[in-house]
Design a protein around this motif. Structure first.
Motif, PDB file in Angstrom:
ATOM      1  N   SER A 153       0.864  -1.182   0.000  1.00 32.03           N
ATOM      2  CA  SER A 153       0.000   0.000   0.000  1.00 32.03           C
ATOM      3  C   SER A 153       0.895   1.225   0.000  1.00 32.03           C
ATOM      4  O   SER A 153       2.018   1.188   0.517  1.00 32.03           O
ATOM      5  N   PHE A 154       0.401   2.304  -0.594  1.00 33.87           N
ATOM      6  CA  PHE A 154       1.183   3.533  -0.684  1.00 33.87           C
ATOM      7  C   PHE A 154       0.246   4.711  -0.883  1.00 33.87           C
ATOM      8  O   PHE A 154      -0.905   4.531  -1.326  1.00 33.87           O
ATOM      9  N   PRO A 155       0.674   5.914  -0.539  1.00 34.55           N
ATOM     10  CA  PRO A 155      -0.193   7.092  -0.706  1.00 34.55           C
ATOM     11  C   PRO A 155      -0.574   7.307  -2.170  1.00 34.55           C
ATOM     12  O   PRO A 155       0.291   7.282  -3.055  1.00 34.55           O
ATOM     13  N   THR A 156      -1.860   7.477  -2.419  1.00 34.05           N
ATOM     14  CA  THR A 156      -2.312   7.804  -3.772  1.00 34.05           C
ATOM     15  C   THR A 156      -1.774   9.194  -4.139  1.00 34.05           C
ATOM     16  O   THR A 156      -1.899  10.122  -3.344  1.00 34.05           O
ATOM     17  N   PRO A 157      -1.151   9.332  -5.310  1.00 27.72           N
ATOM     18  CA  PRO A 157      -0.627  10.652  -5.702  1.00 27.72           C
ATOM     19  C   PRO A 157      -1.695  11.730  -5.616  1.00 27.72           C
ATOM     20  O   PRO A 157      -2.873  11.481  -5.906  1.00 27.72           O
ATOM     21  N   GLU A 158      -1.303  12.921  -5.225  1.00 26.11           N
ATOM     22  CA  GLU A 158      -2.246  14.025  -5.083  1.00 26.11           C
ATOM     23  C   GLU A 158      -2.879  14.406  -6.423  1.00 26.11           C
ATOM     24  O   GLU A 158      -2.253  14.289  -7.476  1.00 26.11           O
ATOM     25  N   ASP A 159      -4.127  14.849  -6.351  1.00 30.49           N
ATOM     26  CA  ASP A 159      -4.865  15.344  -7.520  1.00 30.49           C
ATOM     27  C   ASP A 159      -5.010  14.282  -8.611  1.00 30.49           C
ATOM     28  O   ASP A 159      -5.027  14.600  -9.804  1.00 30.49           O
ATOM     29  N   VAL A 160      -5.111  13.030  -8.194  1.00 35.65           N
ATOM     30  CA  VAL A 160      -5.231  11.930  -9.153  1.00 35.65           C
ATOM     31  C   VAL A 160      -6.616  11.300  -9.110  1.00 35.65           C
ATOM     32  O   VAL A 160      -7.205  10.991 -10.137  1.00 35.65           O
ATOM     33  N   TYR A 161      -7.151  11.127  -7.904  1.00 34.25           N
ATOM     34  CA  TYR A 161      -8.375  10.336  -7.715  1.00 34.25           C
ATOM     35  C   TYR A 161      -9.549  11.215  -7.296  1.00 34.25           C
ATOM     36  O   TYR A 161      -9.408  12.081  -6.445  1.00 34.25           O
ATOM     37  N   GLU A 162     -10.708  10.978  -7.919  1.00 31.28           N
ATOM     38  CA  GLU A 162     -11.917  11.717  -7.549  1.00 31.28           C
ATOM     39  C   GLU A 162     -13.152  10.854  -7.773  1.00 31.28           C
ATOM     40  O   GLU A 162     -13.525  10.544  -8.904  1.00 31.28           O
ATOM     41  N   ASP A 163     -13.752  10.426  -6.651  1.00 37.58           N
ATOM     42  CA  ASP A 163     -15.009   9.681  -6.692  1.00 37.58           C
ATOM     43  C   ASP A 163     -14.974   8.511  -7.675  1.00 37.58           C
ATOM     44  O   ASP A 163     -15.876   8.330  -8.490  1.00 37.58           O
ATOM     45  N   GLY A 164     -13.930   7.716  -7.588  1.00 40.61           N
ATOM     46  CA  GLY A 164     -13.832   6.523  -8.427  1.00 40.61           C
ATOM     47  C   GLY A 164     -13.062   6.720  -9.717  1.00 40.61           C
ATOM     48  O   GLY A 164     -12.539   5.760 -10.292  1.00 40.61           O
ATOM     49  N   PHE A 165     -12.956   7.952 -10.200  1.00 42.81           N
ATOM     50  CA  PHE A 165     -12.265   8.228 -11.457  1.00 42.81           C
ATOM     51  C   PHE A 165     -10.791   8.536 -11.202  1.00 42.81           C
ATOM     52  O   PHE A 165     -10.455   9.259 -10.266  1.00 42.81           O
ATOM     53  N   ILE A 166      -9.910   7.989 -12.052  1.00 42.70           N
ATOM     54  CA  ILE A 166      -8.494   8.363 -12.025  1.00 42.70           C
ATOM     55  C   ILE A 166      -8.347   9.494 -13.021  1.00 42.70           C
ATOM     56  O   ILE A 166      -8.361   9.286 -14.248  1.00 42.70           O
ATOM     57  N   ARG A 167      -8.240  10.733 -12.507  1.00 46.60           N
ATOM     58  CA  ARG A 167      -8.255  11.920 -13.354  1.00 46.60           C
ATOM     59  C   ARG A 167      -6.933  12.147 -14.078  1.00 46.60           C
ATOM     60  O   ARG A 167      -6.907  12.682 -15.181  1.00 46.60           O
TER      61      ARG A 167
END
Length: 341
Positions: A34-48
């Motif tokens: 496990s690792f921190p999800t990169p910032e500004d990448v994930y939003e409500d299920g979508f990988i932006r």
């Protein structure tokens, strides 16, 4: 069929990946990271920002020596609609035809823009005869395509995309007892509640409260000094920073302020800090209680025996005691999965 798959669960704060046996009764987990999800990448299920996510994730996968090339994604999103319906008892090959024919009634959306999937929950018999209880999901096509794009960039072939609610039930139903139990998976931004009767799902709800409230409260508190979310979570999992109840915390803090105004300022500040952290969990606990009350109102003769706590929230020291005290129901943490090596 793949014998091993890479299972990926992407969260707002944390991404979890494991290499595991696929479709085996007693699967083995070979690697788990496990690792921190990169910032500004994930939003409500979508990988932006797919490229940014893939760059970080590919490096973590290489470090962990995960070699499988088939992937299963577990997805949570408010964009995924979930309905439970009852249909006449038919052969398995006819279920899809019935669901497709009635999909526009189940979901008041443009059905052509959604992917429909279903799961048979139970076979029941009532005064009208034999019937099937079906859980039906409708996920936006754009959401599904989003994960196929990520898989392609990672060099993976998609074996399956599963809804978090189904994943939790499938992984935890062998952990619960033979009575009526609730599984509470406390995630970062939301919590999934699943009530099972003898291992069969009877009610599932998502509430929009998770660990984010207590983490933000800790980061903004004048009584603790933490720099980021990772440090806050570490402090919450390694120290008992919340009280056993909401009224208990108020009474104890009031007594502390009156009895020890000067002599033990550190102790007073510590108790006020614990009160703040405990109260940040009020909406979470209150919404769990409301779902319990709803279930009881619909099933007066049935009683939930145990609450099983899992997810990120289960690691917070004292949350199980708080939930037990406020609901009056025995709470157990799911720390291991039976049948999984």
């Amino acid at each position: 069929m793949a014998t091993k798959v890479v299972s990926i669960d992407i969260g707002f704060h944390t991404t979890r990946i494991c290499e595991v046996d696929y479709k085996k009764k007693n699967p083995k987990v070979y690697q788990c990271i496990s690792f921190p999800t990169p910032e500004d990448v994930y939003e409500d299920g979508f990988i932006r920002n797919k490229e940014k996510f893939v760059e970080v994730t590919r490096g973590k996968i290489l470090e962990a020596n995960i070699k499988s090339k088939k992937v299963v994604f577990t997805v949570a999103s408010t964009k995924i609609a979930n309905r439970e319906v009852t249909i006449p008892f038919v052969k398995p090959k006819r279920i899809k035809d019935i669901i497709d024919a009635n999909a526009s009634e189940y979901f008041p959306v443009e059905i052509s823009e959604y992917t429909i999937a279903y799961n048979v929950l139970d076979k029941i018999t009532d005064e009208t005869g034999k019937q099937l209880r079906i859980s039906i999901l409708a996920a936006p096509n754009q959401l599904i395509k989003n994960y196929y794009s990520v898989a392609e960039l990672l060099g993976y072939e998609v074996e399956a995309i599963d809804y978090l609610g189904n994943s939790i039930v499938q992984s935890c139903k062998r952990q619960v007892g033979t009575g009526i139990d609730m599984i509470v998976q406390v995630q970062e931004e939301s919590t999934l509640l699943s009530i099972l009767e003898v291992g069969v799902l009877t009610l599932q709800r998502t509430i929009q409260h998770g660990t984010e409230s207590i983490i933000n409260t800790l980061m903004n508190s004048e009584y603790y000094h933490v720099r980021d979310e990772e440090e806050a979570l570490h402090l919450l999992t390694s120290n008992a920073l919340i009280n056993r109840g909401f009224l208990y915390s108020q009474d104890e803090v009031a007594a502390t302020i009156v009895d020890y105004p000067q002599e033990d300022d550190y102790y007073t500040r510590q108790q006020i800090g614990k009160k703040e952290l405990t109260e940040s969990l009020f909406n979470l606990i209150n919404n769990i209680t409301r779902v319990l009350d709803y279930y009881s109102s619909k099933n007066g003769d049935k009683k939930i025996v145990t609450i099983y706590l899992t997810g990120q929230g289960s690691k917070i020291k004292g949350l199980d005691d708080l939930l037990n005290n406020e609901t009056g129901i025995q709470v157990e943490k799911i720390d291991t999965l039976y049948g999984v090596t």
